[in-house]
Design a protein around this motif. Structure first.
Motif, short mmCIF file in Angstrom:
data_model
loop_
_atom_site.label_atom_id
_atom_site.label_comp_id
_atom_site.label_asym_id
_atom_site.label_seq_id
_atom_site.Cartn_x
_atom_site.Cartn_y
_atom_site.Cartn_z
N MET A 1 0.84 -1.20 0.00
CA MET A 1 0.00 0.00 0.00
C MET A 1 0.88 1.25 0.00
SD MET A 1 -2.99 1.18 2.68
CE MET A 1 -1.88 1.56 4.03
N THR A 2 0.50 2.22 -0.83
CA THR A 2 1.25 3.48 -0.89
C THR A 2 1.16 4.23 0.43
OG1 THR A 2 0.80 3.69 -3.25
CG2 THR A 2 1.43 5.69 -2.08
N GLU A 3 2.31 4.72 0.88
CA GLU A 3 2.33 5.48 2.13
C GLU A 3 3.28 6.66 1.99
OE1 GLU A 3 2.66 4.29 6.74
OE2 GLU A 3 4.55 4.09 5.64
N MET A 154 2.58 7.94 -18.13
CA MET A 154 3.74 7.19 -18.62
C MET A 154 4.74 6.93 -17.49
SD MET A 154 3.05 6.62 -21.82
CE MET A 154 4.62 6.07 -22.49
N LEU A 155 4.82 7.87 -16.56
CA LEU A 155 5.71 7.71 -15.42
C LEU A 155 5.16 6.69 -14.43
CD1 LEU A 155 8.29 8.81 -13.99
CD2 LEU A 155 6.81 10.52 -12.89
N ASP A 156 3.83 6.61 -14.33
CA ASP A 156 3.13 5.65 -13.48
C ASP A 156 3.54 5.76 -12.00
OD1 ASP A 156 1.26 3.63 -13.10
OD2 ASP A 156 2.76 2.04 -13.25
N PRO A 157 3.43 6.96 -11.40
CA PRO A 157 3.81 7.12 -9.99
C PRO A 157 2.73 6.59 -9.05
CG PRO A 157 2.97 9.18 -10.83
CD PRO A 157 2.97 8.22 -11.98
N ASP A 158 3.11 6.38 -7.80
CA ASP A 158 2.15 5.95 -6.78
C ASP A 158 1.32 7.13 -6.27
OD1 ASP A 158 3.05 3.25 -6.72
OD2 ASP A 158 4.78 3.88 -5.55
N ILE A 159 1.94 8.31 -6.23
CA ILE A 159 1.28 9.53 -5.74
C ILE A 159 1.39 10.61 -6.80
CG2 ILE A 159 1.33 11.38 -4.01
CD1 ILE A 159 2.22 9.37 -1.97
N ILE A 160 0.27 11.25 -7.11
CA ILE A 160 0.22 12.30 -8.12
C ILE A 160 -0.23 13.60 -7.45
CG2 ILE A 160 -1.03 13.12 -10.15
CD1 ILE A 160 -1.16 10.21 -11.09
N ILE A 161 0.54 14.66 -7.66
CA ILE A 161 0.17 15.99 -7.17
C ILE A 161 -0.18 16.87 -8.37
CG2 ILE A 161 0.90 18.02 -5.86
CD1 ILE A 161 2.91 16.26 -4.40
N LEU A 162 -1.40 17.37 -8.39
CA LEU A 162 -1.87 18.21 -9.48
C LEU A 162 -1.98 19.65 -8.98
CD1 LEU A 162 -4.71 15.88 -10.87
CD2 LEU A 162 -2.31 15.98 -11.56
N ASN A 185 -7.13 7.34 -9.62
CA ASN A 185 -7.46 7.01 -8.24
C ASN A 185 -8.04 5.60 -8.15
OD1 ASN A 185 -9.86 7.62 -5.82
ND2 ASN A 185 -7.72 7.92 -5.36
N GLU A 186 -8.92 5.25 -9.08
CA GLU A 186 -9.48 3.90 -9.10
C GLU A 186 -8.41 2.85 -9.39
OE1 GLU A 186 -12.54 4.11 -12.01
OE2 GLU A 186 -13.92 5.24 -10.72
N ASP A 187 -7.35 3.26 -10.08
CA ASP A 187 -6.24 2.35 -10.37
C ASP A 187 -5.30 2.18 -9.19
OD1 ASP A 187 -7.19 1.87 -12.90
OD2 ASP A 187 -5.82 3.25 -13.91
N GLY A 188 -5.63 2.82 -8.06
CA GLY A 188 -4.84 2.63 -6.85
C GLY A 188 -3.84 3.70 -6.53
N LYS A 189 -3.90 4.84 -7.22
CA LYS A 189 -2.96 5.92 -6.98
C LYS A 189 -3.56 6.98 -6.07
CE LYS A 189 -0.97 5.14 -11.52
NZ LYS A 189 0.04 4.22 -10.98
N ALA A 190 -2.74 7.52 -5.18
CA ALA A 190 -3.17 8.65 -4.36
C ALA A 190 -3.05 9.93 -5.20
CB ALA A 190 -2.30 8.76 -3.12
N VAL A 191 -4.03 10.82 -5.05
CA VAL A 191 -4.03 12.08 -5.81
C VAL A 191 -4.21 13.23 -4.83
CG1 VAL A 191 -5.08 13.40 -7.68
CG2 VAL A 191 -5.11 10.89 -7.76
#
Length: 253
Positions: A1-3, A154-162, A185-191
């Motif tokens: 799990m992303t932390e 393309m980078l596929d990070p665990d956490i995305i900051i917009l 978010n549905e793909d499991g990434k934190a935003v």
């Protein structure tokens, strides 16, 4: 799990303290809004999280790995990606070539054709596949925002900051950005979404962080946070047309 663990982050610029002991955690695919008046420290905090700035004190850990002393490219490889208030497309590269950059940075032994299928899927999802051979400099501001989002895919990070993803964007492009946020978010990434647009923040966010003059003054359910008298005084009760709403990056630093 992303932390993600942000521990007592303080940042000084000379005698000016921009952030003061800011702490919070992100656990799993959370959808978080980050708000605050201009000069609150949002941009500075983001720059610390992505490695562009080092904190004066405090630490940041991503999935158990300390990242606050890493350069931005190492932070990106570790799993944290971001967009910018002012888009930063490679203007002399085509749209397709722009997408290859993060993929090849992660996999330097690979070749462009190894990522062509994924890149075209990304462009189709963002509805800009017809622009694949256009140069970055030829895109509108909204299209460049979509291109930045594509580079993150393309980078596929665990956490995305917009950072202000909806600023100056046509309503139709806003719908695409909404779709993007829900998908990743549905793909499991934190935003984490930074925005002055309260409608989008309260529509998208499941949790709200509020900065004010470098202090984290609220962290919780958006419906509860928006009724917090401290938050209302600091931000939500301020007239959007007030002259104090200048460019945040100038005020932050």
């Amino acid at each position: 799990m992303t932390e993600l663990r942000v521990n007592n982050i303080t940042k000084n610029f000379g005698g000016l303290q921009v952030l003061h002991n800011v702490s919070f955690e992100v656990n799993g695919p959370e959808l978080i809004g980050l708000i605050g008046p201009n000069g609150a420290g949002k941009t500075t905090l983001t720059n610390i999280l992505d490695g562009a700035l080092n904190p004066t004190s405090g630490t940041v850990y991503l999935n158990g790995r300390r990242i606050d002393a890493m350069p931005p490219y190492e932070v990106a490889k570790a799993g944290l990606g971001r967009t910018f208030q002012v888009t930063r497309a490679f203007r002399r590269m085509t749209v397709l070539e722009n997408l290859y950059v993060p993929a090849l940075a992660l996999h330097p032994a690979a070749r462009q054709r190894d990522f062509e299928g994924k890149a075209m899927d990304v462009l189709e999802f963002l509805t800009i596949d017809h622009l694949r051979n256009e140069y970055g400099r030829a895109l509108s501001g909204g299209q460049q925002k979509l291109l930045e989002l594509g580079r993150l895919l393309m980078l596929d990070p665990d956490i995305i900051i917009l950072d202000e993803p909806f600023a100056g964007v046509h309503p139709k492009l806003m719908e695409i950005i909404y779709k993007y946020i829900y998908k990743v978010n549905e793909d499991g990434k934190a935003v984490i979404i930074i925005s002055h647009d309260m409608d989008t923040i309260f529509t998208l966010s499941k949790r709200l962080l509020v900065l004010n003059y470098g202090d984290l003054i609220a962290d919780g359910d958006p419906e509860i946070v928006k009724n917090d008298p401290t938050v209302i005084e600091a931000y939500l009760g301020v007239d959007e047309d007030d002259d104090s709403y200048d460019d945040e990056e100038d005020d932050d630093e």
